[in-house]
Design a protein around this motif. Structure first.
Motif, mmCIF file in Angstrom:
data_model
loop_
_atom_site.group_PDB
_atom_site.id
_atom_site.type_symbol
_atom_site.label_atom_id
_atom_site.label_comp_id
_atom_site.label_asym_id
_atom_site.label_seq_id
_atom_site.Cartn_x
_atom_site.Cartn_y
_atom_site.Cartn_z
ATOM 1 N N THR A 196 10.317 30.779 22.198
ATOM 2 C CA THR A 196 10.929 29.473 22.378
ATOM 3 C C THR A 196 12.314 29.448 21.747
ATOM 4 O OG1 THR A 196 8.748 28.413 22.354
ATOM 5 C CG2 THR A 196 10.668 27.007 21.980
ATOM 6 N N PHE A 197 13.296 29.034 22.521
ATOM 7 C CA PHE A 197 14.671 28.867 22.042
ATOM 8 C C PHE A 197 15.107 27.451 22.411
ATOM 9 C CE2 PHE A 197 13.974 33.238 23.381
ATOM 10 C CZ PHE A 197 14.326 33.959 22.242
ATOM 11 N N GLY A 198 14.971 26.528 21.474
ATOM 12 C CA GLY A 198 15.245 25.138 21.797
ATOM 13 C C GLY A 198 14.229 24.642 22.802
ATOM 14 N N GLY A 199 14.690 24.174 23.955
ATOM 15 C CA GLY A 199 13.784 23.726 25.002
ATOM 16 C C GLY A 199 13.448 24.800 26.013
ATOM 17 N N TYR A 200 14.034 25.979 25.842
ATOM 18 C CA TYR A 200 13.800 27.088 26.776
ATOM 19 C C TYR A 200 12.649 27.954 26.289
ATOM 20 C CZ TYR A 200 14.556 31.840 28.612
ATOM 21 O OH TYR A 200 14.391 33.089 29.151
ATOM 22 N N VAL A 201 11.692 28.192 27.141
ATOM 23 C CA VAL A 201 10.532 29.024 26.813
ATOM 24 C C VAL A 201 10.544 30.234 27.733
ATOM 25 C CG1 VAL A 201 8.032 29.170 26.638
ATOM 26 C CG2 VAL A 201 9.201 27.024 26.041
ATOM 27 N N PHE A 202 10.609 31.414 27.130
ATOM 28 C CA PHE A 202 10.588 32.650 27.913
ATOM 29 C C PHE A 202 9.165 33.198 27.928
ATOM 30 C CE2 PHE A 202 11.207 37.420 27.764
ATOM 31 C CZ PHE A 202 11.297 37.544 29.139
ATOM 32 N N ARG A 203 8.619 33.300 29.115
ATOM 33 C CA ARG A 203 7.253 33.797 29.306
ATOM 34 C C ARG A 203 7.321 35.264 29.695
ATOM 35 N NH1 ARG A 203 3.891 34.741 33.626
ATOM 36 N NH2 ARG A 203 1.673 34.180 33.433
ATOM 37 N N ASN A 204 6.998 36.124 28.748
ATOM 38 C CA ASN A 204 7.093 37.556 28.972
ATOM 39 C C ASN A 204 5.700 38.176 29.107
ATOM 40 O OD1 ASN A 204 8.315 40.013 29.317
ATOM 41 N ND2 ASN A 204 8.748 40.359 27.151
ATOM 42 N N ILE A 205 5.633 39.341 29.724
ATOM 43 C CA ILE A 205 4.386 40.096 29.857
ATOM 44 C C ILE A 205 4.512 41.354 29.012
ATOM 45 C CG2 ILE A 205 2.843 41.285 31.460
ATOM 46 C CD1 ILE A 205 3.927 39.488 33.674
ATOM 47 N N VAL A 206 3.658 41.484 28.008
ATOM 48 C CA VAL A 206 3.733 42.626 27.095
ATOM 49 C C VAL A 206 2.414 43.400 27.108
ATOM 50 C CG1 VAL A 206 5.453 41.559 25.605
ATOM 51 C CG2 VAL A 206 3.040 41.119 25.168
ATOM 52 N N PRO A 207 2.513 44.716 27.031
ATOM 53 C CA PRO A 207 3.758 45.477 27.064
ATOM 54 C C PRO A 207 4.360 45.473 28.461
ATOM 55 C CG PRO A 207 1.914 46.973 27.205
ATOM 56 C CD PRO A 207 1.324 45.607 26.995
ATOM 57 N N PRO A 208 5.671 45.676 28.586
ATOM 58 C CA PRO A 208 6.286 45.668 29.922
ATOM 59 C C PRO A 208 5.773 46.803 30.803
ATOM 60 C CG PRO A 208 7.839 46.416 28.264
ATOM 61 C CD PRO A 208 6.666 45.887 27.516
ATOM 62 N N GLN A 209 5.201 47.852 30.188
ATOM 63 C CA GLN A 209 4.598 48.918 30.995
ATOM 64 C C GLN A 209 3.462 48.378 31.855
ATOM 65 O OE1 GLN A 209 5.422 49.162 27.793
ATOM 66 N NE2 GLN A 209 6.211 51.186 27.280
ATOM 67 N N LEU A 210 2.743 47.369 31.324
ATOM 68 C CA LEU A 210 1.668 46.754 32.095
ATOM 69 C C LEU A 210 2.225 46.081 33.344
ATOM 70 C CD1 LEU A 210 -1.322 45.786 32.359
ATOM 71 C CD2 LEU A 210 -0.627 43.763 31.038
ATOM 72 N N ALA A 211 3.291 45.314 33.158
ATOM 73 C CA ALA A 211 3.889 44.611 34.291
ATOM 74 C C ALA A 211 4.484 45.585 35.298
ATOM 75 C CB ALA A 211 4.968 43.652 33.797
ATOM 76 N N TYR A 212 5.115 46.654 34.825
ATOM 77 C CA TYR A 212 5.793 47.571 35.731
ATOM 78 C C TYR A 212 4.802 48.432 36.511
ATOM 79 C CZ TYR A 212 8.844 51.240 37.491
ATOM 80 O OH TYR A 212 9.497 52.133 38.316
ATOM 81 N N TYR A 213 3.818 49.006 35.828
ATOM 82 C CA TYR A 213 2.927 49.954 36.490
ATOM 83 C C TYR A 213 1.744 49.266 37.191
ATOM 84 C CZ TYR A 213 5.478 53.719 34.224
ATOM 85 O OH TYR A 213 6.470 54.586 33.825
#
Length: 496
Positions: A464-481
């Motif tokens: 969370t950065f102020g009102g911005y929420v970044f929804r990431n998938i970790v680890p990124p290897q999971l998302a990529y492969y």
């Protein structure tokens, strides 16, 4: 007194022969320098392409998997979904609630990697190859820049030491901002220097100036460090103008290009990724310079040793002392035997040094997390080490040229062996398991498009950065492969 025609002819032929001999000597030196640079680039390239197609399991390959995922999504999702901003998503048609725009960095790196995927095909080798090309261009531009300001000998020697530096070899092929930004910085410095005419500093060569502005703008579009570099470059060209060594139009052009590129990046992030919320951009900036972790301060030293090796650190420290002494005593001019074009305006190497130092000090905690945070100081550190070697060579010449040459050879060989040992260590480190990658690939192949994979652990990380929420998938290897939509169902307690 009448002159003898035969004598005049002989003197003229002698002068002509002398000029021809000097021209031939200079051409020979230039030819050998070009040949050495070509061999240097080839050797550096061999180191950079090592394990080019390895899966994203190596040291800091988190970045490669992450940006490869973003580049893939930039290609397959329509513009209305990402607005040319990096997009985190899995699958071809993830619903809006399962997509998230990555708005903490400029989008240029993702554009470059998406272009590499278009040209070479999607994969690890394509992503790394783009960084390799950037690193090779950076080395060539660095040697050219130093050659014009300090001479061919220190330029080629510093290029050799940089090409053997573990940090340059390993992280120079990393799919992250560093290789591309360093390339843009060095090319911009070289082109802006060449934009000044040697005959008349107040005249500008527009082709070189345009190339320098383009390189600077590309650096800004890739990462925030480009904005810092552009500001310092403006200071550099303004100082050159004040001392009569650069044209005023060059100062205006550099400042205007820096302002335009920075403004374009900020507007793109705010309106393309933050829904017009300027306060969220401020929150992103302030979150990056957190305090260092006291219990992990030893990582500063360990990371530095891994990046430069102990002999490299010692030589660069001695070389820095030599440079400061020469500047204080007024003995910093390059040798006439090795200097090339006497262009006005200064080399601007200090701009790269200041950029790297400020970046390191401003975000010093990042050096604990990211081992490559020292990357932009690599070429200047190599230049300091080469200065030390040449200093010791001059001292050893008192005992004969063979002794001096042998001392240089032994010192360089020591650095090369120490660097190679550390490079092997860096390439052998693993941050993720290959079995995990293979399993994700098999699961992806077995799961039809549109169907979901069941996970027992929630891979979603929210920042969370102020009102911005970044929804990431970790680890990124999971998302990529894996690249398939998923649902999370926690297994009952005691279940296998």
């Amino acid at each position: 007194m009448n002159s003898d025609p035969a004598t005049d002819t002989a003197l003229e032929e002698s002068r002509t022969a002398g000029c021809s001999g000097e021209a031939a000597r200079r051409a020979g030196v230039r030819g050998r320098s070009v040949m050495f640079l070509a061999l240097l680039l080839a050797a550096y390239g061999v180191g950079l392409v090592r394990q080019l197609d390895e899966p994203w399991i190596g040291l800091h390959d988190w970045n490669g998997a992450f940006y490869s995922q973003l580049a893939r999504n930039l290609i397959r999702y329509p513009f209305r979904d990402h607005h040319a901003m990096p997009l985190v998503a899995v699958g071809d048609d993830a619903p809006p609630e399962e997509r998230s725009i990555y708005a903490t960095h400029p989008a240029g790196l993702v554009w470059v990697m998406a272009a590499a995927f278009r040209v070479f095909g999607e994969g690890e080798s394509a992503a790394r190859l783009a960084a390799v090309l950037g690193s090779l261009v950076a080395l060539a531009a660095w040697v050219a820049l130093v050659a014009e300001s300090r001479g061919r000998e220190p330029a080629l020697l510093s290029g050799l030491l940089y090409a053997a530096m573990p940090m340059a070899v390993y992280f120079g092929r990393m799919s992250n901002h560093e290789a591309f930004c360093l390339c843009g910085m060095v090319v911009a410095l070289y082109m802006v220097r060449r934009a000044n005419s040697a005959a008349d500093p107040r005249r500008v060569r527009p082709g070189f100036l345009a190339a320098g502005l383009a390189a600077m703008a590309c650096t800004i579009l890739i990462d925030w460090v480009g904005v810092l570099f552009a500001g310092l470059l403006c200071v550099h060209v303004f100082r050159a103008y004040r001392t009569g060594r650069a044209a005023g139009i060059g100062v205006i052009a550099v400042a205007a290009a820096a302002f335009a590129a920075t403004g374009a990046v900020i507007l793109h992030i705010v309106y393309g990724g933050l829904d017009g919320e300027w306060a969220d951009l401020v929150a992103i900036f302030t979150s990056r310079s957190g305090a260092i972790e006291r219990q992990a301060t030893e990582l500063f030293w360990l990371n530095t040793v891994d990046n430069l090796t102990l002999p490299g650190i010692a030589l660069s420290a001695i070389g820095l002392a030599c440079m400061l002494w020469r500047r204080a005593s007024g003995r910093g001019r390059p040798s006439a035997a090795y200097a090339t074009a006497a262009l006005p305006g200064g080399s601007g190497v200090w701009v790269l040094v200041a950029t790297g130092l400020i970046w390191l000090l401003l975000f010093r905690r990042q050096y604990q997390i990211h081992q490559y945070w020292l990357f932009y100081l690599g070429p200047p550190i190599a230049l300091c080490a080469s200065t030390a070697i040449l200093f010791f060579r001059d001292l050893a010449r008192r005992f004969g040229e063979r002794v001096a040459t042998g001392a240089v050879a032994i010192t360089v060989l020591t650095l090369l062996l120490a660097g190679q040992r550390t490079v092997d260590s860096l390439f052998s480190q693993r941050s993720w398991k290959l079995d995990f990658v293979r399993y994700c690939e098999e699961l992806r192949a077995a799961t039809p498009r549109g169907e979901r994979v069941v996970l027992e652990r929630d891979p979603i990380s929210r920042e969370t950065f102020g009102g911005y929420v970044f929804r990431n998938i970790v680890p990124p290897q999971l998302a990529y492969y894996l690249d398939r939509p998923f649902v999370v169902r926690t297994a009952p307690e005691g279940a296998p």
